[in-house]
Design an enzyme around this catalytic site. Structure first.
Site, PDB file in Angstrom:
ATOM      1  N   GLU A   1       0.736  -1.173   0.156  1.00 44.92           N
ATOM      2  CA  GLU A   1       0.025  -0.163  -0.009  1.00 44.92           C
ATOM      3  C   GLU A   1       0.750   1.159  -0.083  1.00 44.92           C
ATOM      4  O   GLU A   1       0.455   2.428  -0.644  1.00 44.92           O
ATOM      5  CB  GLU A   1      -0.820   0.027   1.353  1.00 44.92           C
ATOM      6  CG  GLU A   1      -1.957  -0.956   1.051  1.00 44.92           C
ATOM      7  CD  GLU A   1      -1.795  -2.179   1.604  1.00 44.92           C
ATOM      8  OE1 GLU A   1      -0.559  -2.734   1.801  1.00 44.92           O
ATOM      9  OE2 GLU A   1      -2.733  -3.061   1.506  1.00 44.92           O
TER      10      GLU A   1
ATOM     11  N   HIS B   1     -11.636  -3.757   9.787  1.00 45.70           N
ATOM     12  CA  HIS B   1     -12.374  -3.521   8.747  1.00 45.70           C
ATOM     13  C   HIS B   1     -13.347  -2.636   8.631  1.00 45.70           C
ATOM     14  O   HIS B   1     -14.413  -2.468   8.025  1.00 45.70           O
ATOM     15  CB  HIS B   1     -12.676  -4.655   8.167  1.00 45.70           C
ATOM     16  CG  HIS B   1     -11.619  -5.582   7.337  1.00 45.70           C
ATOM     17  ND1 HIS B   1     -10.531  -5.611   7.792  1.00 45.70           N
ATOM     18  CD2 HIS B   1     -11.815  -6.420   6.338  1.00 45.70           C
ATOM     19  CE1 HIS B   1      -9.614  -6.625   6.991  1.00 45.70           C
ATOM     20  NE2 HIS B   1     -10.705  -7.193   6.080  1.00 45.70           N
TER      21      HIS B   1
END
Lengths: 346, 318
Positions: free
Chosen positions: A60, A129
């Site tokens: 990322e 999440h």
């Protein structure tokens, strides 16, 4: 005009911009796979090829720097993250590189990049999440932070973000993906940094972000029966923040609730509360009230998850407290739940 | 006589003299920016940058005096920025650690170790996509290869066949920490070799050797359409940050410095010119032209005004 979903609006915006401008490309983990980031990228790889819509290694941070490098050399990258939580791995690039690159080049290098990230609850997502953390990005000068609520705003703001010569973090709530509305089939833009009055009202101002606008509408519908009229302001962009409409509204109503989709402490709701206190001090009839996540990580099990997230009930109770109303009987009300939609895995 | 060697020497001399002038003037306290000096690495900066074309692009680190001057030869802007003056395009916003001159292909630096590597890979990707033929070279130290960003970037560049030159300038120290305290492997080049990547290495301080190697690296990048990892050893003459020697600190010995100083890149190249038949006088004249260029750059920088403080707010968005 035809009715399309928020998800379709996102996809259409990217599709039309990729058609218009060959410099636009889309990438990220899982972007061209069969699920296509909850459907929002489906078909792009087939239409525009693997060169312009591609998967990446699980890197990322580097892939964010990669976007920056491509942007300063004339490309217009869109980097997509299926959970905003993953963007924490890219904070070095975002906070140390992306945000300051234009400034550090005396304006000679432009950074036209978009970072799309999905926030919000699904079905027992747990504490890694489920974050929102958009105020973390909004805190850093040099990043624009956009979070549309309606399908029309999703399309118009995403097109604006892609055409913007600055880095834009684009925040999408998972539950909004199914919202439908009339959206023009033609490409159009909605200016970044402009708030919107989603509902006219006269008694209390609700400044709501992302999904909390849907909850605020539900609260408004119920409170209407008691002759209480809510005005709902959607900032749409939180950095740079246009506070004109909210200030105007609170000067009219004298009451303000910030219904945020994030933790309260040091969050966006605190920024709004501060601005309203600074700019509407003499007009306020009650201290600004804030609604947001519980001050804990998000648990997985449903009953605690429900307790963690704010909803229309919290807004209704806050209104009652401010206006000294008796509690509304909510026992027969049905509130938003995606139990039927979510049967797992997410 | 070899005109290449004189060109290389001019750049080496410019960098060395510019930094010697920094040492001379730093205590006046007018250059208020932390100096991470390049002394010792000039042959790498000049060798690599001279192999690049003007339009090719370079990314650096907080220790970028040498590559900035090697790529741009712009001593006026260099000193204007050191003094933080309005005459510098950056108007003092960057300072010694954040030099940037995109018009010369000097695309910026990072003071966060390893962070510019990812950006350079993206820039090289754009060049490949735009088919403009530009080569990107990214410079970093031996500490950077311990960062995740390096491995992520190497993987991405090899996977996506991105034409980029990774230049690892290995001085054996990350600040004051020696390599044996930091790396759990014997040879970085052996590991990078396992990637889908060209690998070249050299321990010379001879700028001509590094220039030739860089030309070869660029040819390899073009012919294989794969990145090249160039591993180059050098010795950092001065402390990590600042203008002083620090052999009394105990973490490294002056003997080691003396060993490297015998093969100092500037001295080496100057001797080569003499051997090639250049007259001492001729070389002195050329040096004195550069001395004047630097002296004037400093005088101009000192005289120049600071930018209006409102400049603080400019250039964030556009």
């Amino acid at each position: 005009m035809r009715k399309i979903s928020y998800c379709q609006a996102l996809r259409e915006a990217m599709f039309q911009e990729m058609e218009r401008d060959p410099r636009v490309f889309v990438y990220g983990i899982g972007v061209p796979d069969h699920k296509g980031v909850f459907g929002s990228t489906l078909g792009l790889a087939e239409k525009f090829g693997k060169e312009r819509c591609f998967d990446t290694p699980l890197a990322e941070d580097t892939m964010t720097g990669f976007g920056l490098g491509a942007a300063i050399n004339g490309m217009r990258p869109i980097h997509i993250h299926i959970r905003v939580d993953f963007l924490l791995l890219a904070m070095n690039q975002l906070a140390n590189m992306v945000s300051s690159y234009r400034y550090a080049s005396a304006g000679k290098l432009k950074v036209p990049m978009v970072v799309r990230a999905v926030i919000g609850r699904g079905w027992g997502q747990g504490f890694q999440h489920s974050k929102s953390i958009y105020s973390v990005f909004a805190h850093i000068p040099g990043l624009k932070v956009v979070m549309p609520t309606t399908p029309g705003d999703a399309k118009g703001l995403l097109i604006s973000a892609i055409r913007d010569d600055n880095p834009v973090i684009f925040i999408e709530h998972r539950w909004l993906y199914w919202q439908e509305d009339n959206v023009s089939a033609e490409p159009f833009t909605i200016p970044i940094g402009k708030a919107n009055v989603l509902r006219k009202g006269k008694d209390i101002t609700i400044v709501a972000t992302s999904w909390m606008n849907v909850e605020a509408f539900k609260a408004a519908e119920i409170l209407k029966r008691r002759d209480v009229s809510l005005e709902i302001i959607d900032p749409r962009t939180i950095a740079p923040l246009d506070d004109e409409l909210m200030v105007e509204s609170v000067n009219k109503t004298g009451y303000c609730i910030v219904a945020d989709n994030d933790w309260l402490h040091c969050g966006f709701s605190a920024e709004v509360a501060a601005r309203i206190s600074e700019k509407c001090f003499g007009k306020l009839k009650y201290p600004v009230q804030r609604i947001g996540f519980a001050p804990s990580p998000c648990p997985t099990v449903r009953h605690m998850e429900n307790e963690f997230y704010p909803n229309a009930v919290n807004i209704i109770r806050a209104v009652e407290k401010m206006l000294k109303l008796s509690p509304t009987d909510l026992s027969k009300e049905e509130f938003y739940s995606h139990e039927k939609r979510f049967k797992g895995p997410f | 006589m070899n005109s290449l060697n004189i060109e290389l020497y001019k750049k080496l001399y410019l960098i060395r003299r510019a930094e010697e002038k920094i040492i001379e003037c730093y205590n006046e306290d007018e250059m208020k920016t932390p100096m991470h000096m390049s002394m010792g690495e000039e042959a790498i900066a000049v060798g690599v940058c001279h192999a690049l074309k003007k339009e090719d692009q370079v990314f650096g680190t907080y220790r970028s005096h040498a590559i900035f001057l090697a790529k741009t030869e712009d001593s006026d802007n260099f000193f204007a920025e050191m003094y933080g003056k309005a005459t510098s395009p950056l108007k003092g916003k960057g300072g010694s650690m954040h030099l940037c001159a995109p018009n010369f292909g000097f695309m910026g630096t990072s003071a966060i170790v390893g962070s510019a590597i990812s950006v350079a890979v993206g820039a090289a990707f754009a060049n490949k996509r735009l088919k403009n033929g530009k080569i990107v070279a990214v410079f970093f130290g031996d500490g950077a290869v311990e960062e995740g960003a390096f491995w992520e970037s190497l993987n991405v560049a090899c996977l996506m066949k991105i034409p980029i030159l990774f230049v690892c300038e290995d001085n054996g120290f990350a600040v004051h920490t020696p390599v044996h305290c930091r790396q759990g492997y014997k040879s970085i080049t052996d590991i990078v070799f396992k990637f889908n990547c060209n690998v070249l290495k050299e321990e010379s301080t001879d700028v001509e050797i590094i220039y030739d190697l860089s030309c070869r690296a660029i040819e390899l990048i073009k012919s294989t359409q794969l990145p090249c990892f160039l591993h180059l050893k050098y010795y950092r003459y001065l402390e990590h940050v600042g203008i002083n020697k620090d052999f009394d600190a105990g973490y490294r010995s002056e003997d080691e410095f003396n060993k490297w100083h015998k093969i100092d890149p500037i001295k080496l190249q100057r001797n080569k010119l003499i051997k090639e038949g250049y007259e001492e006088d001729e070389i002195r004249k050329m040096e004195s032209r550069i001395d004047i260029q630097i002296k004037e750059a400093i005088t101009k920088a000192k005289k120049a005004p600071f930018a209006d403080k409102g400049e603080l707010y400019k250039g964030l968005f556009g």
